[in-house]
Write a protein that holds these residues in place. Structure first.
Motif, PDB file in Angstrom:
ATOM      1  N   PRO A 194       0.798  -1.240   0.000  1.00  0.00           N
ATOM      2  CA  PRO A 194       0.000   0.000   0.000  1.00  0.00           C
ATOM      3  C   PRO A 194       0.835   1.297   0.000  1.00  0.00           C
ATOM      4  CG  PRO A 194      -0.760  -1.535   1.693  1.00  0.00           C
ATOM      5  CD  PRO A 194       0.515  -2.084   1.162  1.00  0.00           C
ATOM      6  N   THR A 249       1.862   3.124   2.418  1.00  0.00           N
ATOM      7  CA  THR A 249       1.358   4.155   3.342  1.00  0.00           C
ATOM      8  C   THR A 249       2.257   4.320   4.559  1.00  0.00           C
ATOM      9  OG1 THR A 249       0.024   2.452   4.385  1.00  0.00           O
ATOM     10  CG2 THR A 249      -1.052   3.810   2.724  1.00  0.00           C
ATOM     11  N   ASN A 250       3.186   3.394   4.730  1.00  0.00           N
ATOM     12  CA  ASN A 250       4.105   3.433   5.872  1.00  0.00           C
ATOM     13  C   ASN A 250       3.368   3.584   7.211  1.00  0.00           C
ATOM     14  OD1 ASN A 250       6.093   3.287   3.957  1.00  0.00           O
ATOM     15  ND2 ASN A 250       6.458   5.500   3.933  1.00  0.00           N
ATOM     16  N   CYS A 251       2.293   2.829   7.398  1.00  0.00           N
ATOM     17  CA  CYS A 251       1.480   2.931   8.607  1.00  0.00           C
ATOM     18  C   CYS A 251       2.100   2.246   9.814  1.00  0.00           C
ATOM     19  CB  CYS A 251       0.085   2.372   8.352  1.00  0.00           C
ATOM     20  SG  CYS A 251       0.090   0.563   8.307  1.00  0.00           S
ATOM     21  N   LYS A 252       3.125   1.419   9.584  1.00  0.00           N
ATOM     22  CA  LYS A 252       3.915   0.783  10.655  1.00  0.00           C
ATOM     23  C   LYS A 252       3.186  -0.361  11.375  1.00  0.00           C
ATOM     24  CE  LYS A 252       6.683   4.892  11.826  1.00  0.00           C
ATOM     25  NZ  LYS A 252       6.112   5.809  10.796  1.00  0.00           N
ATOM     26  N   CYS A 302       2.740  -3.318  10.563  1.00  0.00           N
ATOM     27  CA  CYS A 302       3.453  -4.590  10.400  1.00  0.00           C
ATOM     28  C   CYS A 302       4.623  -4.695  11.373  1.00  0.00           C
ATOM     29  CB  CYS A 302       3.967  -4.736   8.979  1.00  0.00           C
ATOM     30  SG  CYS A 302       5.034  -3.368   8.494  1.00  0.00           S
ATOM     31  N   CYS A 341       6.927   0.616   4.459  1.00  0.00           N
ATOM     32  CA  CYS A 341       6.538  -0.502   3.600  1.00  0.00           C
ATOM     33  C   CYS A 341       7.773  -1.105   2.933  1.00  0.00           C
ATOM     34  CB  CYS A 341       5.567  -0.042   2.510  1.00  0.00           C
ATOM     35  SG  CYS A 341       3.963   0.478   3.149  1.00  0.00           S
ATOM     36  N   PHE A 369       9.554  -3.461   5.214  1.00  0.00           N
ATOM     37  CA  PHE A 369       8.786  -4.705   5.282  1.00  0.00           C
ATOM     38  C   PHE A 369       9.017  -5.552   4.025  1.00  0.00           C
ATOM     39  CE2 PHE A 369       4.609  -6.899   4.627  1.00  0.00           C
ATOM     40  CZ  PHE A 369       4.690  -7.755   5.713  1.00  0.00           C
ATOM     41  N   CYS A 427       1.027  -7.631   7.315  1.00  0.00           N
ATOM     42  CA  CYS A 427       0.451  -6.374   6.827  1.00  0.00           C
ATOM     43  C   CYS A 427      -1.044  -6.560   6.606  1.00  0.00           C
ATOM     44  CB  CYS A 427       1.112  -5.940   5.521  1.00  0.00           C
ATOM     45  SG  CYS A 427       0.230  -4.593   4.697  1.00  0.00           S
TER      46      CYS A 427
HETATM   47  S1  SF4 Z   1       1.553  -2.704   7.598  1.00  0.00           S
HETATM   48 FE1  SF4 Z   1       3.618  -2.299   6.989  1.00  0.00          FE
HETATM   49  S2  SF4 Z   1       3.650  -2.920   4.888  1.00  0.00           S
HETATM   50 FE2  SF4 Z   1       1.520  -2.770   5.394  1.00  0.00          FE
HETATM   51  S3  SF4 Z   1       0.981  -0.766   4.800  1.00  0.00           S
HETATM   52 FE3  SF4 Z   1       1.571  -0.588   6.909  1.00  0.00          FE
HETATM   53  S4  SF4 Z   1       3.760  -0.136   6.826  1.00  0.00           S
HETATM   54 FE4  SF4 Z   1       3.185  -0.768   4.812  1.00  0.00          FE
END
Ligand code: SF4
Lengths: 449, 322
Positions: free
Chosen positions: A13, A15-18, A20, A25, A28, A42
């Motif tokens: 994605p 989005t670098n939502c962290k 995971c 990303c 990961f 993820c």
């Molecule tokens: S969980 Fe990790 S890999 Fe998935 S979108 Fe968020 S940062 Fe990216």
């Protein structure tokens, strides 16, 4: 073929939502490429990304399982073109073909012969893997009856061969659920064949009459029709042509990750052979060069044994040290008065010495020392085959208890060890044998206690 | 409509050296014809990506005295021809051999050492009996090899024999004799790419032109190390095609000698019933060993049984059919 970190990153994605557990990303993706994490970590991967990733992780040559129970065997899933690069894993299945036009007694006899044949080599039991039954009569009932009769005699997997889907369907009903391979879908019949294979949940071979383009086209259609377990027959039967085709298919699968040809291959060495020897030659080529199944038209133990031995040789792990187990080996039923010789545990040294000892017809003992798999001269130069090593082997194996003499013959190449060895082994007489194994029989002839 | 499958081809940069055995009268020898091996610019029989200008060839083994220790199958197949090297060589030529491989065992049937005069007489007799190029191997012990092969090199000057075996411990004398009298040598190394290279370098350092060097990677028979020979040959061939100059020698495999030594080729009784008939099994053993090594790059296979010659000749013809 595995995807690189960057290729995987493109599917995430971004989005670098962290969530995971990684800061980005990309981080990961790198861990995924190194197979250190699971994609499931993820929560936001799309379905398409999942599919693309799992497809990329699939082996370049599909693993196909045939048969069931103790006779099940698997082919495919090879990863290299040359055995020195890694190892060839799944030995090609050897099969004997019978035809439904042969007399019933002959069929029964052949099935029983192949079913019971097994020969041991270096502690490994080698056997044939399958029986191919061909619908030569063209009649579905005859075919089904033949298959039923054969099934009553063996649990070996079958390759069921017919160009008519109805015949295969009838035979499949008699097959007993042992997961045969159906042979073969062609340009003309592939849709009907796909239905039979799908209904039976079995693998399907695909035959091209016009080279790899037609073959790839057919497998693509079958794969789209939901048939995942395919086996290829690229069509060539001659030695040079099939060597080229099988090499090309293996390269396309491994080097290009070319999915339409990423399946094991079935071969028929007898089809253009004008003699049994020609069939053996083609079968030997197919063992070395990339067959998954080899369907023979003759069975003779004098030919089966060499072919099974070749298969064992070619599919041996090349990374394994070239050595045999140290210890005491017996030749021609030795007794307490028989000579005792020693050598190193390098396989080829051992095999040549053993071959001569055995071939001489004279009873003898051979003490194989642990020289880390080196030949006599190399090991001696490296200090791995010295007086100490040999003395230790004599003591730890307790070989003296088998003898009523105390004489040990060392290889001529290490004659210099005699004195030192006599010091290490009080009471023993050290004799110097020939330098080359080939001279051992002559040496044994004149050996006296 | 389907797309066209694009065939991946290797772009090899190297080639195997061409080596010619034998010399005709014009060339200072007495052979009816010469035999050239090598020249490949691709892996064995893969015509779709390179050239194979010369087919692999077959040598039949002849010995200087009656080989009483041979398998009964061989003794029976050859009969009395084995009692005379010249008769034996003539029969080998009739059977379709491309080359004669004369093995000087250096002892007669009574176990007495042969003299250099006897050895050269045998070589002369074989050269007279056949028009084929000849390979001469010594007994395999350094002193005896040097003694006999030096005499043979001189007696057959100009014939372009292939003399062997040169090993890292003993090559200088044989190479010098071959150089002086216009012969080739066989460089033999124990199933090892680096040792093979090293020996070729040593021989080349003596100013032996590399188009006069054959390479023996050491043959393991089926069931007795065949896979090691197979893989070392593939590695040598790939190195050669990749441009490694010191691996670009044509390869010779002593298939018959190794195959027929083994129990499978000798024992009629006292072996499992699953081994089948001795004669068929033993010939198949040689056929399978030869075929597998041809597939991994052998340029010369040295055989022993008359029947194998026909089968392998046919195999080579079919593999060379483009
Ligand atoms: S969980 Fe990790 S890999 Fe998935 S979108 Fe968020 S940062 Fe990216």
């Amino acid at each position: 073929m595995a995807l690189s970190g960057l290729e995987i990153y493109k599917l995430l994605p971004k989005t670098n939502c962290k969530e995971c557990g990684f800061p980005t990303c990309l981080a990961f993706a790198m861990k995924l490429a190194a197979k250190q994490v699971e994609l499931d970590a993820c929560p936001y991967v799309s379905a398409e990304a999942k599919e693309a990733l799992s497809a990329a992780a699939a082996p370049p040559i599909r693993l196909i399982k045939l048969g069931s129970g103790r006779r099940e065997f698997q082919i495919g899933n090879e990863t290299v073109l040359f055995r020195h690069e890694k190892t060839f894993f799944n030995k090609p299945g050897l099969a004997l073909r019978i035809k439904d036009t042969e007399p019933a007694e002959e069929i029964t006899a052949k099935v029983e012969t192949v079913h019971t044949y097994g020969v041991e080599r270096v502690g490994i039991e080698m056997t044939f893997n399958a029986i191919a039954i061909e619908n030569a009569s063209g009649d579905a009932d005859t075919f089904a009856r033949t298959v039923a009769a054969a099934r009553a005699k063996t649990d070996l997997p079958f390759v069921l061969m017919s160009n008519r889907a109805e015949a295969l369907k009838a035979a499949l009903a008699q097959e007993g659920g042992h997961k045969p391979l159906l042979y073969a879908a062609t340009v003309e019949n592939w849709e009907a064949m796909a239905e039979v294979a799908k209904a039976g949940g079995v693998s399907l071979a695909v035959r091209s009459r016009d080279g790899l383009d037609e073959l790839a086209d057919l497998t693509t259609k079958l794969s789209n029709a939901g048939i995942a377990d395919l086996v290829l027959d690229p069509g060539s039967r001659d030695l040079a042509g099939s060597l080229a085709q099988l090499t090309q298919i293996r390269r396309l699968a491994l080097k290009k990750n070319y999915r339409p040809l990423g399946y094991p291959i079935i071969t028929f060495p007898g089809e253009v052979a004008s003699s049994e020897e020609e069939e053996v030659v083609a079968a030997a080529q197919y063992v070395a060069k990339y067959a998954g199944i080899i369907v023979l038209d003759h069975f003779d133990p004098a030919v089966a044994y060499p072919l099974l031995t070749l298969r064992l040789n070619i599919y041996t792990d090349p990374q394994k040290p070239i050595s045999v187990d140290p210890g005491i080996y017996e030749f021609n039923h030795p007794g307490a008065d028989s000579p005792l010789l020693t050598t190193t545990n390098f396989s080829l040294t051992y095999f040549s010495v053993a071959g001569e000892l055995d071939g001489s017809g004279i009873p003898s003992w051979l003490l194989v020392c642990d020289a880390e798999g080196m030949s006599v001269l190399t090991a001696w130069a490296a200090g791995k085959f010295d007086a100490e090593t040999i003395a230790k082997a004599v003591k730890t194996t307790g070989v003296a208890e088998k003898l009523n003499h105390r004489k040990l013959t060392i290889p001529g190449h290490v004659a210099v060890l005699s004195g030192e060895l006599e010091d290490e082994l009080p009471g023993w007489e050290i004799q110097v044998g020939p330098r080359e194994a080939v001279d051992i029989p002559a040496y044994l002839k004149v050996w006296k206690q | 409509m389907p797309g066209t499958v694009e065939i991946p081809k290797e772009k090899w940069t190297g080639a195997i050296r061409q080596v010619t055995l034998g010399a005709t009268a014009d060339q200072g020898g007495s052979r009816a014809r010469t035999v050239t091996v090598g020249g490949e610019t691709t892996l064995p029989f893969l015509f779709f990506e390179g050239a194979i200008p010369n087919p692999p060839v077959i040598a039949l083994e002849v010995q200087d005295s009656y080989p009483a220790d041979w398998s009964p199958v061989l003794l029976q197949a050859w009969g009395d021809a084995l009692r005379d090297p010249a008769t034996w060589a003539r029969k080998a030529e009739e059977l379709g051999a491309d080359l004669i491989m004369l093995r000087l065992r250096g002892v007669n049937s009574n176990g007495q050492l042969t003299t250099t005069a006897q050895a050269t007489a045998t070589v002369r007799a074989v050269l007279q009996a056949t028009g084929l190029p000849v390979i001469v191997r010594g007994p395999g012990q350094a002193e005896r090899d040097n003694e006999l092969l030096v005499a043979v090199a001189e007696a057959a000057a100009g014939e372009r024999l292939a003399l062997g075996l040169c090993e890292d411990k003993n090559y200088r004398t044989i190479v010098a004799a071959a150089l002086a009298h216009g012969h080739l040598v066989i460089a033999s190394s124990p199933i090892d790419v680096n040792l093979a290279k090293q020996l070729n370098i040593l021989i080349s350092d003596m100013r032996m032109p590399l188009d006069r060097v054959l390479m023996d990677p050491t043959t393991g028979a089926l069931g007795y190390g065949l896979e090691y020979t197979y893989s070392v040959m593939e590695r040598l061939r790939i190195a050669a095609l990749t441009g490694d100059s010191m691996t670009q020698q044509p390869m010779i495999c002593f298939v018959g000698e190794e195959s027929w030594r083994q129990k499978e080729s000798r024992a009629a009784s006292g072996v499992p019933a699953q081994w089948g008939d001795l004669e068929k099994r033993s010939v198949t053993w040689e056929i399978v060993t030869a075929t597998t090594l041809l597939e991994s790059g052998a340029d010369i296979v040295v055989l022993r049984h008359p029947k194998t010659v026909g089968v392998i000749r046919n195999t080579i013809r079919k593999l060379m059919a483009q």
